[in-house]
Design an enzyme around this catalytic site. Structure first.
Site, PDB file in Angstrom:
ATOM      1  N   GLU A  60      46.709  20.296 -18.658  1.00  0.00           N
ATOM      2  CA  GLU A  60      45.759  20.959 -17.741  1.00  0.00           C
ATOM      3  C   GLU A  60      46.481  21.291 -16.447  1.00  0.00           C
ATOM      4  O   GLU A  60      46.005  20.972 -15.350  1.00  0.00           O
ATOM      5  CB  GLU A  60      44.555  20.051 -17.469  1.00  0.00           C
ATOM      6  CG  GLU A  60      43.953  19.460 -18.741  1.00  0.00           C
ATOM      7  CD  GLU A  60      42.683  18.639 -18.515  1.00  0.00           C
ATOM      8  OE1 GLU A  60      41.792  18.750 -19.346  1.00  0.00           O
ATOM      9  OE2 GLU A  60      42.586  17.921 -17.511  1.00  0.00           O
TER      10      GLU A  60
ATOM     11  N   HIS B  81      41.517   5.166 -13.373  1.00  0.00           N
ATOM     12  CA  HIS B  81      40.523   5.926 -12.615  1.00  0.00           C
ATOM     13  C   HIS B  81      39.639   5.049 -11.732  1.00  0.00           C
ATOM     14  O   HIS B  81      38.564   5.496 -11.317  1.00  0.00           O
ATOM     15  CB  HIS B  81      39.647   6.764 -13.562  1.00  0.00           C
ATOM     16  CG  HIS B  81      40.339   7.990 -14.090  1.00  0.00           C
ATOM     17  ND1 HIS B  81      41.225   7.954 -15.126  1.00  0.00           N
ATOM     18  CD2 HIS B  81      40.260   9.290 -13.718  1.00  0.00           C
ATOM     19  CE1 HIS B  81      41.661   9.178 -15.384  1.00  0.00           C
ATOM     20  NE2 HIS B  81      41.104  10.012 -14.546  1.00  0.00           N
TER      21      HIS B  81
ATOM     22  N   CYS C 290      33.507  16.237 -16.064  1.00  0.00           N
ATOM     23  CA  CYS C 290      33.844  16.325 -14.651  1.00  0.00           C
ATOM     24  C   CYS C 290      33.315  17.601 -14.014  1.00  0.00           C
ATOM     25  O   CYS C 290      32.919  17.609 -12.853  1.00  0.00           O
ATOM     26  CB  CYS C 290      35.360  16.248 -14.468  1.00  0.00           C
ATOM     27  SG  CYS C 290      36.283  17.351 -15.543  1.00  0.00           S
ATOM     28  N   CYS C 291      33.323  18.711 -14.779  1.00  0.00           N
ATOM     29  CA  CYS C 291      33.007  20.003 -14.172  1.00  0.00           C
ATOM     30  C   CYS C 291      31.533  20.174 -13.795  1.00  0.00           C
ATOM     31  O   CYS C 291      31.235  20.618 -12.679  1.00  0.00           O
ATOM     32  CB  CYS C 291      33.447  21.143 -15.094  1.00  0.00           C
ATOM     33  SG  CYS C 291      35.217  21.175 -15.436  1.00  0.00           S
TER      34      CYS C 291
ATOM     35  N   GLY D   7      46.541   7.195 -10.074  1.00  0.00           N
ATOM     36  CA  GLY D   7      46.995   8.175 -11.062  1.00  0.00           C
ATOM     37  C   GLY D   7      46.247   9.482 -10.965  1.00  0.00           C
ATOM     38  O   GLY D   7      46.757  10.522 -11.377  1.00  0.00           O
ATOM     39  N   HIS D   8      45.064   9.446 -10.433  1.00  0.00           N
ATOM     40  CA  HIS D   8      44.299  10.677 -10.191  1.00  0.00           C
ATOM     41  C   HIS D   8      43.852  10.667  -8.739  1.00  0.00           C
ATOM     42  O   HIS D   8      42.936   9.949  -8.372  1.00  0.00           O
ATOM     43  CB  HIS D   8      43.085  10.751 -11.115  1.00  0.00           C
ATOM     44  CG  HIS D   8      42.484  12.124 -11.187  1.00  0.00           C
ATOM     45  ND1 HIS D   8      42.258  12.921 -10.080  1.00  0.00           N
ATOM     46  CD2 HIS D   8      42.067  12.865 -12.253  1.00  0.00           C
ATOM     47  CE1 HIS D   8      41.727  14.071 -10.464  1.00  0.00           C
ATOM     48  NE2 HIS D   8      41.603  14.072 -11.771  1.00  0.00           N
TER      49      HIS D   8
ATOM     50  N   HIS E  62      49.106  18.378 -13.326  1.00  0.00           N
ATOM     51  CA  HIS E  62      47.659  18.488 -13.518  1.00  0.00           C
ATOM     52  C   HIS E  62      47.035  19.126 -12.270  1.00  0.00           C
ATOM     53  O   HIS E  62      47.141  18.596 -11.162  1.00  0.00           O
ATOM     54  CB  HIS E  62      47.104  17.084 -13.744  1.00  0.00           C
ATOM     55  CG  HIS E  62      45.678  17.048 -14.143  1.00  0.00           C
ATOM     56  ND1 HIS E  62      44.652  16.874 -13.244  1.00  0.00           N
ATOM     57  CD2 HIS E  62      45.082  17.163 -15.362  1.00  0.00           C
ATOM     58  CE1 HIS E  62      43.486  16.879 -13.887  1.00  0.00           C
ATOM     59  NE2 HIS E  62      43.722  17.047 -15.176  1.00  0.00           N
TER      60      HIS E  62
ATOM     61  N   GLU F  84      40.751  25.325 -15.076  1.00  0.00           N
ATOM     62  CA  GLU F  84      39.615  24.411 -15.166  1.00  0.00           C
ATOM     63  C   GLU F  84      38.670  24.621 -13.992  1.00  0.00           C
ATOM     64  O   GLU F  84      39.111  24.751 -12.845  1.00  0.00           O
ATOM     65  CB  GLU F  84      40.142  22.964 -15.180  1.00  0.00           C
ATOM     66  CG  GLU F  84      39.027  21.936 -15.278  1.00  0.00           C
ATOM     67  CD  GLU F  84      39.535  20.494 -15.223  1.00  0.00           C
ATOM     68  OE1 GLU F  84      40.739  20.291 -15.455  1.00  0.00           O
ATOM     69  OE2 GLU F  84      38.726  19.608 -14.951  1.00  0.00           O
TER      70      GLU F  84
ATOM     71  N   CYS G   7      36.954  22.622 -12.374  1.00  0.00           N
ATOM     72  CA  CYS G   7      37.236  21.633 -11.323  1.00  0.00           C
ATOM     73  C   CYS G   7      38.461  22.007 -10.492  1.00  0.00           C
ATOM     74  O   CYS G   7      38.536  21.667  -9.313  1.00  0.00           O
ATOM     75  CB  CYS G   7      37.452  20.246 -11.929  1.00  0.00           C
ATOM     76  SG  CYS G   7      35.938  19.434 -12.448  1.00  0.00           S
TER      77      CYS G   7
END
Lengths: 632, 632
Positions: free
Chosen positions: B303, B140, B395-396, B189-190, B251, B319, B321
């Site tokens: 997710e 991350h 995160c949200c 990766g994200h 995801h 989610e 997000c």
């Protein structure tokens, strides 16, 4: 005479007693064929896979002999043990030198791997030797021990060979020296050892093993497992003390190995509080969390039971091992109670959600068993469509093997007053006081013909299960309506049997449309086809490629026609009926439209052919569905 | 004048240009209230949580000053950045010394934490300083960098303060020195940094940042992420090169941050192959993988997006997000194309699946947003029922904050020919050539009244979105039917506007029953209630405790009555209708019964009251359902 997986012959709270494996000799028929494939193909193929995936080498490493590095997961030993257990049941039914040699190789590995103090787990011995018992939550040491004990008991019963039993006793004694009152507190993150310890007690008479099983059960729900890496205490059945449980929760295999073990304890101790909890949990499972296939586990995340009535078709889990665990638990509940509802569920599970776990050729296995499949989706890494030869987490394949090689064990039982037949298969039931020949084409035909071949000269009862799915059963004894008493789902005929006595049980198998509970989203407006114990499905292979099975609806009033197709899927009864092919084109890109505009036009009528669910995915990829929307 | 999150004013492939945040001043109404709660409560509460959960202390540790140990997860910095971004948009709309001081504290921490070479990530600086970039799959670092850049751009636009922007440029330059052609190969990766780098390019004019975004996009689907710990390459959108994607996979937040970033790149480069892939993916999402709430993500495991038409009610993920990411992506698609379908989906998502993520009081947040909830289930560790104050993976909450504090950004745009209004809210739109007052009680009433307060003396067009849900829209200009052209879902009136000109847009909001696509299991035989942009749900709190909402069915032909309830849930329009309370007792323990016996009797008629879905779970636990079975 070798007993099978469970020995209730001296269990004080068993209503019915298990019988030796050789007492039920399968004759030509459905299960004999499955067992034969298991014997000829799967057991040998399994040995090769254990070699290839490094399970044997792990044991060699533990013995200080292997080369290369350890291959995870941490519970690799258990696959060897389950395979050995499967081999044992097969050897109990007749010699096979090739299998014996392979088993011997594995047994010697295990003997050599055992540590001087009795400890045995190749992962913890090789990879983290300083951390024995440091990770009860995920270490699987007690889980693997349980599988070792079950294999050892099976091998001892089958062959008299006590090498594995001695390994097991040393390990069990060692575990007993570590855990217990006044010693270390703890409980396994993955139940399994509970039923194994009870069986080890049954085999050896050593009461400490039963006590240790009770101890592990008593420690649950006390927070001993710590931080719960996989989501919640319920994943590990550590959210509530066992006697206070009201529901089945969390990881389905863990939950059902636990309830099976608790039932074993009840069979020995008769503790009512344990049994009351089991009854509550069973009720929760069958009335809220069971798929029509007998499958259990609604959630991929956590391989877990879901919420009540959460029974999704494509994304159910229904791990093959969970169905096996369910069969194991229900068998023990049946032995405890003598109530056919447990045998009914065993039947549903055996013929559907369990058997779908293995390919017809005995070389490929499903881990999850969905009720709706869209076809190939390699980009998701999903293994629904083509059963893989083996799995990285290979718990299921050898579990299937040990169920199939002991299958007859689950078909009949006995008590002082007579014999009970729970599952119908062609064969011979040979007990000291009674020899019976069973002739049947079950599950394809519902006629079961029983002939007494030999009988002791005293009165004996013969109990025959009346399957819950059957609406018009009938029983004749020597050609006349039987003077049978009917209780708990069994017809019992009691008399002084004579050689030549004939019983004819008729269980008419009309194909039936079945609906799901109105609270279940996934089945609303849909029906499934069932015939006898078999749940059916539609598969793309039986339909024109232009007929997308996503878009069919069934005519609920059309006749259902069963017909034998000897050429198909090793011979199956197919069920044919009429449906409609819908045309979703007016929906365009829309997933949601005003109800008033939502009518989906019919493109054409369509003939539907359903095959038994267990046989799906043996003909390449394609859509499969168990639940079919109702037309109109 | 401060631009909001996206600046397309100089983007060559943007059909429409974003306008400054202050240009749309919200007047009293639905969104002004939400933004006010976000401002008064959530932003301050968020600061406290960042303090409490150790996010600030992590930065202090990185600066060599903090005490205690590092608090994970590894992306804790990103929560601080998102909070700062949210504060920035709020400050752009008016001074707030308390917020400024808190932001200042955070900014100084970030400045001090930055490494001398420009690198900045408190986890990797404090915990694993030797392993920078060693774990692109889950580290991350690039994800957190992206959130830093977005916060920096926002703060610079809002306040002119360039401290964070300087931190970001140093970090971006450093990243650019590490990754790229001839340098290190890799991709995050994200996804997240892609849209952030494009925005940093837009803010600074530094082309290298855009090139680096393109580079990261180009590296996907080449196996650079390695072994895929979380299941499959598709989880990380690494299963296929971006230009070859046909579906949304894996995801959901990762997928939609990526498509948003790719759209940003398209807006700058106009590369058709990228846009074609985006169109295919958008089509896949809306026609196969979208919940009626605008929610996305069907699977808890990963997710993730699910299979086509896999849209479970209780076990959807949705989610918060992911909905935010969907709004971000659709905003960019709207700016690129000028097609109302993107604004329609933004509206659906904003009013339903996004807004359900935060409690009415602005202090509690949902991570997942199900469409069916059974009530409390603490043993499952499930957080569906009571929104927690904060999350371990938080995160949200700050994502909700940055969406709400910039909400007006998404409501209108401009181009050389005039102004476009996409979402309706009371307020004033104040552009150099046109000042408009909007009066509306949207989403409760569909009337939107627009008054020109000031206009330049040349011809300008005014485009008003016609929501896809509206079947009978009408538009009057100065009391007469408008000579408006209708294209791409917008009504456009072009003229030399005069102060005092009046437009009246009428969007009749009859409550409507909506059906799901026939391929969707979860909605079959059921309907949902929608009124205007709002999806409704039944909640236990509005029904007699004896009425179990699991057992109700709706009368599809009964009238739907909307009425205002100012006392309820801060004021909502409820929808009332008639249904039946079913009696599932005849089912007993059975989950499956023959169709012929499956009729479920009606216990009584029942009055049903539906409330907007976004407002659920503000009155304690209880059953909630969006989809309601049809009676009969």
């Amino acid at each position: 005479m070798a007993l099978g997986p469970v020995d209730t012959t001296r269990s004080p709270y068993a209503r019915w007693k298990t019988i030796p494996l050789e007492s039920f000799t399968l004759g030509e028929g459905f299960w004999a064929h499955k067992q034969d494939v298991n014997h000829r193909v799967s057991l040998h193929h399994g040995f090769e896979q254990l070699e290839k995936f490094g399970n044997f080498n792990n044991l060699l490493l533990a013995a200080g002999k292997g080369e290369g590095s350890y291959r995870t997961p941490v519970f690799m030993d258990s696959d060897v043990y389950k395979w050995l257990e499967a081999v044992a049941y097969q050897l109990a039914q007749g010699p096979d030198s090739s299998l014996s040699e392979k088993a011997d190789y594995a047994i010697r590995l295990i003997q050599e791997a055992q540590a001087p103090d009795g400890y045995l787990n190749s992962y913890w011995q090789v990879v983290e030797p300083e951390r024995r018992w440091a990770d009860l939550q995920h270490g699987h040491e007690l889980y693997c021990a349980g599988h070792l004990f079950q294999a050892a008991v099976a091998y001892h019963r089958a062959t008299g060979d006590d090498r594995l039993l001695n390994v097991s006793r040393r390990f069990a004694d060692y575990i007993d020296s570590v855990f217990g009152p006044g010693k270390r507190a703890g409980t396994p993150g993955h139940p399994e050892i509970e039923m194994a310890l009870v069986e080890l007690y049954r085999e050896t008479g050593e009461r400490r093993y039963l006590d240790l099983a009770c101890y592990f059960v008593d420690q649950r729900g006390r927070g001993l497992l710590g931080g719960h890496r996989l989501g919640s205490p319920a994943y590990y059945q550590d959210h509530v003390p066992v006697r206070e449980a009201t529901t089945v929760e969390g990881h389905a295999v863990r939950q059902l190995y636990l309830t099976a073990g608790v039932t074993d304890i009840y069979l020995e101790t008769g503790e009512q509080a344990l049994f009351d909890a089991l009854l509550r949990q069973w009720h929760d499972m069958v009335s809220r969390k069971l798929f029509i296939t007998g499958g259990v586990g609604s959630q991929h995340a956590g391989e877990a039971f879901g919420e009540p009535y959460e029974l999704p078709n494509e994304r159910c889990y229904c791990e093959t091992c969970a169905q096996i665990a369910s069969i194991m638990w229900n068998w023990r509940m049946l032995l405890a109670t003598g109530e056919a509802r447990y045998a009914d569920l065993m039947e549903r599970t055996l013929y559907n959600g369990f058997l779908s776990g293995v390919s017809l050729d005995g070389r490929r296995y499903f881990y999850v068993n969905p009720l709706l499949s869209h076809g190939q989706e390699p980009w998701m890494g999903r293994k629904h469509i083509v059963r893989p030869e083996w799995h990285g987490c290979a718990c299921c394949p050898p579990n299937v093997m040990r169920m199939l090689s002991a299958i007859g064990h689950y078909f009949a039982s006995a008590d002082e007053s007579g014999v009970q037949i729970h599952q119908y298969a062609a064969g011979t039931l040979n007990l000291p006081t009674l020899r019976l020949r069973l002739e049947t084409e079950y599950p394809w035909q519902g006629a079961v013909h029983l002939t007494v071949e030999e009988a002791a000269g005293h009165e004996q009862s013969l109990s025959l299960r009346i399957p819950g799915w059957c609406t018009a059963p009938s029983l004749q004894v020597n050609g006349a309506d039987a003077p049978a008493s009917r209780a708990d789902g069994y017809w019992t005929v009691t008399r002084v049997w004579q050689a030549g006595d004939q019983l004819h049980l008729s269980l008419p198998m009309a194909p039936t449309l079945v609906a799901g509970h109105p609270r279940v989203d996934a089945t609303r407006g849909s029906v499934a086809i069932q015939r006898g114990p078999l749940v059916y499905c539609l598969e793309q292979a039986d339909h024109d490629p232009a007929v997308d099975l996503h878009d069919v609806a069934i005519e609920p009033d059309a006749p259902l026609q069963a017909s034998w197709r000897g050429d198909l899927l090793e011979g199956v009864m197919v069920v044919q009926t009429q449906g409609k092919l819908l045309d979703p084109k007016p929906w365009g890109d829309a997933l949601y439209r005003p109800l008033a505009e939502s009518q989906t036009p019919v493109r054409s009528p369509v003939a539907l052919t359903a095959v038994p669910y267990y046989a799906w995915a043996n003909r390449g990829p394609g859509v499969m569905r168990v639940w079919i929307p109702r037309a109109g």
